[in-house]
Design a protein around this motif. Sequence first.
Motif, PDB file in Angstrom:
ATOM      1  N   LYS A 149      -7.588 -27.616 -21.341  1.00 27.33           N
ATOM      2  CA  LYS A 149      -7.185 -26.212 -21.491  1.00 27.33           C
ATOM      3  C   LYS A 149      -5.829 -26.074 -22.183  1.00 27.33           C
ATOM      4  N   PRO A 150      -4.808 -26.864 -21.796  1.00 28.76           N
ATOM      5  CA  PRO A 150      -3.527 -26.765 -22.529  1.00 28.76           C
ATOM      6  C   PRO A 150      -3.665 -27.120 -24.005  1.00 28.76           C
ATOM      7  N   GLU A 151      -4.494 -28.114 -24.314  1.00 18.73           N
ATOM      8  CA  GLU A 151      -4.695 -28.487 -25.717  1.00 18.73           C
ATOM      9  C   GLU A 151      -5.362 -27.356 -26.492  1.00 18.73           C
ATOM     10  N   VAL A 152      -6.348 -26.724 -25.877  1.00 19.51           N
ATOM     11  CA  VAL A 152      -7.034 -25.614 -26.535  1.00 19.51           C
ATOM     12  C   VAL A 152      -6.067 -24.458 -26.770  1.00 19.51           C
ATOM     13  N   LYS A 153      -5.233 -24.180 -25.781  1.00 20.94           N
ATOM     14  CA  LYS A 153      -4.246 -23.099 -25.928  1.00 20.94           C
ATOM     15  C   LYS A 153      -3.290 -23.397 -27.074  1.00 20.94           C
ATOM     16  N   ALA A 154      -2.859 -24.653 -27.169  1.00 22.20           N
ATOM     17  CA  ALA A 154      -1.945 -25.032 -28.251  1.00 22.20           C
ATOM     18  C   ALA A 154      -2.636 -24.940 -29.605  1.00 22.20           C
ATOM     19  N   ILE A 155      -3.894 -25.363 -29.672  1.00 22.02           N
ATOM     20  CA  ILE A 155      -4.645 -25.279 -30.933  1.00 22.02           C
ATOM     21  C   ILE A 155      -4.761 -23.825 -31.387  1.00 22.02           C
ATOM     22  N   ALA A 156      -5.097 -22.935 -30.448  1.00 24.98           N
ATOM     23  CA  ALA A 156      -5.254 -21.522 -30.793  1.00 24.98           C
ATOM     24  C   ALA A 156      -3.935 -20.912 -31.252  1.00 24.98           C
ATOM     25  N   THR A 157      -2.861 -21.216 -30.530  1.00 20.31           N
ATOM     26  CA  THR A 157      -1.558 -20.618 -30.850  1.00 20.31           C
ATOM     27  C   THR A 157      -1.023 -21.091 -32.192  1.00 20.31           C
ATOM     28  N   GLN A 158      -1.308 -22.354 -32.513  1.00 23.87           N
ATOM     29  CA  GLN A 158      -0.747 -22.948 -33.730  1.00 23.87           C
ATOM     30  C   GLN A 158      -1.685 -22.841 -34.934  1.00 23.87           C
ATOM     31  N   TRP A 159      -2.813 -22.137 -34.784  1.00 25.15           N
ATOM     32  CA  TRP A 159      -3.762 -22.049 -35.897  1.00 25.15           C
ATOM     33  C   TRP A 159      -3.119 -21.377 -37.101  1.00 25.15           C
ATOM     34  N   ALA A 160      -3.430 -21.876 -38.290  1.00 20.33           N
ATOM     35  CA  ALA A 160      -2.761 -21.414 -39.511  1.00 20.33           C
ATOM     36  C   ALA A 160      -2.971 -19.926 -39.764  1.00 20.33           C
ATOM     37  N   THR A 161      -4.186 -19.425 -39.490  1.00 23.30           N
ATOM     38  CA  THR A 161      -4.485 -18.011 -39.715  1.00 23.30           C
ATOM     39  C   THR A 161      -4.451 -17.269 -38.386  1.00 23.30           C
ATOM     40  N   GLU A 162      -3.717 -16.180 -38.333  1.00 19.55           N
ATOM     41  CA  GLU A 162      -3.642 -15.411 -37.099  1.00 19.55           C
ATOM     42  C   GLU A 162      -4.868 -14.521 -36.952  1.00 19.55           C
ATOM     43  N   THR A 163      -5.106 -14.074 -35.725  1.00 22.49           N
ATOM     44  CA  THR A 163      -6.263 -13.240 -35.417  1.00 22.49           C
ATOM     45  C   THR A 163      -5.966 -11.766 -35.727  1.00 22.49           C
ATOM     46  N   PRO A 164      -6.885 -11.076 -36.412  1.00 23.81           N
ATOM     47  CA  PRO A 164      -6.678  -9.651 -36.687  1.00 23.81           C
ATOM     48  C   PRO A 164      -6.520  -8.856 -35.391  1.00 23.81           C
ATOM     49  N   SER A 165      -5.656  -7.891 -35.418  1.00 27.07           N
ATOM     50  CA  SER A 165      -5.396  -7.078 -34.228  1.00 27.07           C
ATOM     51  C   SER A 165      -4.993  -5.670 -34.660  1.00 27.07           C
ATOM     52  N   VAL A 166      -4.544  -4.880 -33.704  1.00 29.50           N
ATOM     53  CA  VAL A 166      -4.088  -3.517 -33.962  1.00 29.50           C
ATOM     54  C   VAL A 166      -2.738  -3.331 -33.282  1.00 29.50           C
ATOM     55  N   ASN A 167      -1.795  -2.795 -34.016  1.00 28.01           N
ATOM     56  CA  ASN A 167      -0.479  -2.518 -33.441  1.00 28.01           C
ATOM     57  C   ASN A 167      -0.622  -1.413 -32.399  1.00 28.01           C
ATOM     58  N   PRO A 168      -0.316  -1.694 -31.126  1.00 33.01           N
ATOM     59  CA  PRO A 168      -0.534  -0.690 -30.070  1.00 33.01           C
ATOM     60  C   PRO A 168       0.364   0.538 -30.205  1.00 33.01           C
ATOM     61  N   ASP A 169       1.466   0.408 -30.941  1.00 33.50           N
ATOM     62  CA  ASP A 169       2.394   1.528 -31.077  1.00 33.50           C
ATOM     63  C   ASP A 169       2.020   2.453 -32.236  1.00 33.50           C
TER      64      ASP A 169
ATOM     65  N   ILE B 233     -12.487 -18.601 -33.892  1.00 34.00           N
ATOM     66  CA  ILE B 233     -11.671 -19.168 -34.966  1.00 34.00           C
ATOM     67  C   ILE B 233     -11.589 -18.152 -36.106  1.00 34.00           C
ATOM     68  N   PRO B 234     -10.398 -17.707 -36.481  1.00 38.42           N
ATOM     69  CA  PRO B 234     -10.273 -16.661 -37.499  1.00 38.42           C
ATOM     70  C   PRO B 234     -10.634 -17.169 -38.893  1.00 38.42           C
ATOM     71  N   THR B 235     -11.110 -16.261 -39.733  1.00 37.09           N
ATOM     72  CA  THR B 235     -11.463 -16.613 -41.106  1.00 37.09           C
ATOM     73  C   THR B 235     -10.181 -16.769 -41.925  1.00 37.09           C
TER      74      THR B 235
END
Length: 280
Positions: free
Chosen positions: A96-116, A131-133
């Motif tokens: 689980k820690p390895e997966v969390k690190a892989i996700a956080t350090q992935w080159a492309t960030e995940t699309p989201s929406v600014n809540p503000d 895995i983001p495109t």
Amino acid sequence: MLRIFAPAIKYLVGLGFVSALVIAFLMPREAAVESATHEFHKHPREIHFSFNNPVIGKFDRRQLQRGFQVYKEVCSACHSAHLVAFRDLEEIGFTKPEVKAIATQWATETPSVNPDTGEAATRKSLPSDRIPTPYPNEVAARAANNNALPPDLSLMAKAREDGPAYIASLLSGYGPQPAELLAKFPDAKTPAGLHYNPYFANLNIAMPPPLVAEGQVTYSDGTKATVPQMAEDVAAFLEWTAEPKLETRRRTGIAVVIFLLIATGLAFGAYKNIWAGKKH
């Protein structure tokens, strides 16, 4: 009347003449390419994967992790795997820690929406994210790849005949056109912007060689990262992305067959017991 239709007739005659020239120009090349493809196209290499056996075949977790490393460091720059979530990687041996690190350090960030502001934004990926495109849309993907659209790799091992063997052969099969091919079919020379690969359907592929040298990635388990080894490892990983429940399905199938054999034996024994000594 003839004066009215004369310009149109001239255009039609000219169009017919140009069309004839184009057809005459293209047909020899098309015939040469077809003949060259038929003669020089190769079938995938015979490769032994640990999961090949349809009854007891299993994934090699270490190979899957190496394959994921090749995908991450080489393939993910152009190809997506949008059906795979980061947390799915726990099934191939990552913690689980390895997966969390892989996700956080992935080159492309995940699309989201600014809540503000409600505007489109990106954020660091979470284990629950897929895995983001690498590209925001198809137009950007084509613009970065000479108008060729890199396909998603999630199901690629099932979308191609011979699956992982084809993928491994293709990735390690780049090279210069054989002199024999050019001597026999001069019109079949690989066009500019394409790359010769005898395992591809028409011998010429838009994707440049992704695996170019030994040691392109460094395996943590000490495995020598030759081009064939990297190709086989990522092919095995893509077999897992296409069918992650392969082992479960096979175990279930074996259990069902055993149950049916036992049930058949019991049914036959009951039949013999009920009808024993009775005349027909």
